[in-house]
Motif scaffolding. Structure first.
Motif, short mmCIF file in Angstrom:
data_model
loop_
_atom_site.label_atom_id
_atom_site.label_comp_id
_atom_site.label_asym_id
_atom_site.label_seq_id
_atom_site.Cartn_x
_atom_site.Cartn_y
_atom_site.Cartn_z
N ARG A 47 -7.69 3.57 -4.10
CA ARG A 47 -6.90 3.30 -5.31
C ARG A 47 -5.43 3.08 -4.97
O ARG A 47 -4.97 3.40 -3.88
N ALA A 48 -4.71 2.54 -5.95
CA ALA A 48 -3.28 2.32 -5.82
C ALA A 48 -2.58 3.63 -5.46
O ALA A 48 -2.90 4.69 -6.00
N GLY A 49 -1.64 3.52 -4.54
CA GLY A 49 -0.84 4.68 -4.15
C GLY A 49 -1.39 5.48 -3.00
O GLY A 49 -0.65 6.27 -2.38
N GLN A 50 -2.67 5.34 -2.68
CA GLN A 50 -3.22 6.07 -1.55
C GLN A 50 -2.71 5.48 -0.23
O GLN A 50 -2.38 4.30 -0.14
N LYS A 51 -2.66 6.33 0.77
CA LYS A 51 -2.27 5.91 2.10
C LYS A 51 -3.53 5.74 2.94
O LYS A 51 -4.28 6.71 3.12
N VAL A 52 -3.76 4.54 3.43
CA VAL A 52 -5.02 4.18 4.07
C VAL A 52 -4.77 3.66 5.48
O VAL A 52 -3.89 2.81 5.69
N LEU A 53 -5.56 4.14 6.44
CA LEU A 53 -5.53 3.64 7.81
C LEU A 53 -6.84 2.94 8.12
O LEU A 53 -7.91 3.54 8.00
N ASP A 54 -6.75 1.66 8.51
CA ASP A 54 -7.93 0.93 8.96
C ASP A 54 -7.88 0.86 10.49
O ASP A 54 -6.96 0.26 11.06
N VAL A 55 -8.85 1.50 11.14
CA VAL A 55 -8.86 1.64 12.60
C VAL A 55 -9.75 0.56 13.20
O VAL A 55 -10.84 0.29 12.70
N ALA A 56 -9.28 -0.03 14.31
CA ALA A 56 -9.98 -1.17 14.91
C ALA A 56 -10.19 -2.23 13.84
O ALA A 56 -11.29 -2.73 13.62
N ALA A 57 -9.08 -2.58 13.20
CA ALA A 57 -9.11 -3.38 11.97
C ALA A 57 -9.37 -4.85 12.20
O ALA A 57 -9.70 -5.58 11.26
N GLY A 58 -9.20 -5.33 13.44
CA GLY A 58 -9.33 -6.76 13.66
C GLY A 58 -8.29 -7.51 12.85
O GLY A 58 -7.11 -7.15 12.81
N ALA A 59 -8.73 -8.54 12.13
CA ALA A 59 -7.83 -9.32 11.29
C ALA A 59 -7.79 -8.81 9.86
O ALA A 59 -7.18 -9.45 9.00
N GLY A 60 -8.46 -7.65 9.58
CA GLY A 60 -8.24 -7.01 8.29
C GLY A 60 -9.35 -7.08 7.28
O GLY A 60 -9.08 -7.05 6.08
N ASN A 61 -10.61 -7.10 7.70
CA ASN A 61 -11.70 -7.18 6.72
C ASN A 61 -11.68 -6.04 5.71
O ASN A 61 -12.08 -6.23 4.56
N VAL A 62 -11.26 -4.85 6.12
CA VAL A 62 -11.12 -3.73 5.17
C VAL A 62 -9.69 -3.61 4.69
O VAL A 62 -9.44 -3.36 3.51
N ALA A 63 -8.74 -3.79 5.57
CA ALA A 63 -7.33 -3.62 5.22
C ALA A 63 -6.92 -4.51 4.05
O ALA A 63 -6.17 -4.09 3.17
N VAL A 64 -7.42 -5.73 4.03
CA VAL A 64 -7.01 -6.68 2.99
C VAL A 64 -7.50 -6.26 1.60
O VAL A 64 -6.69 -6.13 0.68
N PRO A 65 -8.80 -6.02 1.40
CA PRO A 65 -9.21 -5.57 0.06
C PRO A 65 -8.63 -4.20 -0.30
O PRO A 65 -8.39 -3.93 -1.48
N ALA A 66 -8.39 -3.34 0.69
CA ALA A 66 -7.75 -2.06 0.39
C ALA A 66 -6.35 -2.27 -0.14
O ALA A 66 -5.91 -1.64 -1.11
N ALA A 67 -5.58 -3.15 0.49
CA ALA A 67 -4.22 -3.43 0.04
C ALA A 67 -4.20 -4.04 -1.35
O ALA A 67 -3.28 -3.79 -2.13
N ARG A 68 -5.22 -4.81 -1.67
CA ARG A 68 -5.26 -5.45 -3.00
C ARG A 68 -5.49 -4.45 -4.12
O ARG A 68 -5.29 -4.79 -5.29
N THR A 69 -5.90 -3.22 -3.79
CA THR A 69 -6.01 -2.18 -4.81
C THR A 69 -4.64 -1.58 -5.14
O THR A 69 -4.53 -0.81 -6.10
N GLY A 70 -3.63 -1.88 -4.32
CA GLY A 70 -2.33 -1.24 -4.47
C GLY A 70 -2.12 -0.08 -3.52
O GLY A 70 -1.08 0.59 -3.57
N ALA A 71 -3.10 0.18 -2.63
CA ALA A 71 -2.94 1.22 -1.62
C ALA A 71 -1.92 0.79 -0.58
O ALA A 71 -1.65 -0.40 -0.38
N HIS A 72 -1.34 1.79 0.10
CA HIS A 72 -0.42 1.54 1.21
C HIS A 72 -1.25 1.55 2.49
O HIS A 72 -1.76 2.59 2.90
N VAL A 73 -1.36 0.40 3.14
CA VAL A 73 -2.35 0.22 4.20
C VAL A 73 -1.68 -0.04 5.55
O VAL A 73 -0.78 -0.88 5.66
N VAL A 74 -2.16 0.69 6.55
CA VAL A 74 -1.84 0.42 7.94
C VAL A 74 -3.10 -0.11 8.61
O VAL A 74 -4.15 0.55 8.57
N ALA A 75 -3.02 -1.29 9.22
CA ALA A 75 -4.14 -1.86 9.96
C ALA A 75 -3.82 -1.74 11.45
O ALA A 75 -2.83 -2.30 11.92
#
Length: 271
Positions: A47-75
């Motif tokens: 959800r928006a506002g959560q701090k999310v780490l995507d590990v071994a993220a590649g080009a962002g298959n998880v990081a991108v949809p996570a960021a679109r929720t409003g989460a703060h994402v590190v890939a």
């Protein structure tokens, strides 16, 4: 933050891994399975506002949809070339792209609400170290979400077919598809996590009408396949054997231009 001291052997293993995943065009392969990122984000209820780490993220298959929720994402990923592709594609999402080793993450203890990895961390050589780091960087009550290819699904079988032709694994390295076995995941995390949620299902891949088409795509784009063929490139008979074995395997899975690639989804809560 704990510090893991790498040996010269570890350093060489990581260099090999970086070269492997930088070869070919892994983002093109990841595009085939893009729906997996959204599935993991939904399963974790990011959800928006959560701090999310995507590990071994590649080009962002998880990081991108996570960021679109409003989460703060590190890939994060060991291979900077993959992160550069992700950042170029998605500059507007505010994702932080960080080169990092899944076995020695450069983040503080309890730093994230959620950590994810989608067919990424499974390819690091030392499974226990990765599990230790995932638990360390997620706060108590936070969640870890993983998607990994199963040993018995298509990609697991592909690695089995390639194994006799591939270079020998580094000493101490564990097979990646083990992460697709729920018992193995339980053993890695032990009582440091609770509320295990495991689901084995498939993702549909519709890019290939024949096994030959699949094989040619993976020979060109997928690092492990590229490295395997490079190992036997001076032996035409062995190349022909591997061509035929991959064609046969892929043809077995293709029906009407559709393949089903099996994976294990694991959702874990940090104790």
């Amino acid at each position: 933050m704990t510090t893991i001291h790498s040996t010269p052997s570890d350093t060489e293993i990581k260099a090999r891994h970086r070269r492997l995943w930088a070869s070919g065009d892994y983002p093109a392969v990841a595009d085939l399975i893009a729906p997996l990122g959204r599935r993991l984000v939904d399963a974790l209820d990011i959800r928006a506002g959560q701090k999310v780490l995507d590990v071994a993220a590649g080009a962002g298959n998880v990081a991108v949809p996570a960021a679109r929720t409003g989460a703060h994402v590190v890939a994060s990923d060991l291979t900077p070339e993959l992160l550069e592709t992700g950042e170029t594609r998605h500059r507007d999402l505010g994702i932080t792209w960080r080169t990092a080793d899944a076995e020695d993450l450069p983040f503080d203890d309890d730093d994230f609400d959620v950590a994810t990895s989608c067919v990424g961390v499974m390819f690091a050589p030392h499974h226990g170290r990765c599990a230790d780091e995932l638990v360390r960087v997620v706060r108590p009550g936070g969640r870890i979400g993983l998607i990994n290819w199963t040993p018995t699904g298509f990609i697991g079988e592909l690695f089995r077919v390639m194994k006799p032709y591939a270079p020998p694994p580094p000493p101490g390295a564990q097979p990646g598809p083990l992460w697709g076995d729920a018992d193995h995941v339980r053993s890695l995390f032990g009582d440091r996590v609770t509320g295990h949620e495991f689901d084995i299902t498939t993702v549909a891949v519709t890019a290939f009408d024949t096994g030959t088409a699949f094989r040619e795509f993976f020979k060109k784009h997928y690092g492990p396949t590229i490295v395997t063929y490079g190992t036997i490139s001076d032996d035409p008979a062995r190349v022909a054997e591997l061509d035929a074995a991959i064609d046969e395997l892929a043809d077995h899975y293709i029906a009407g231009g559709r393949m089903e690639w099996e994976y294990l989804q694991a959702i874990l809560t940090v104790a």
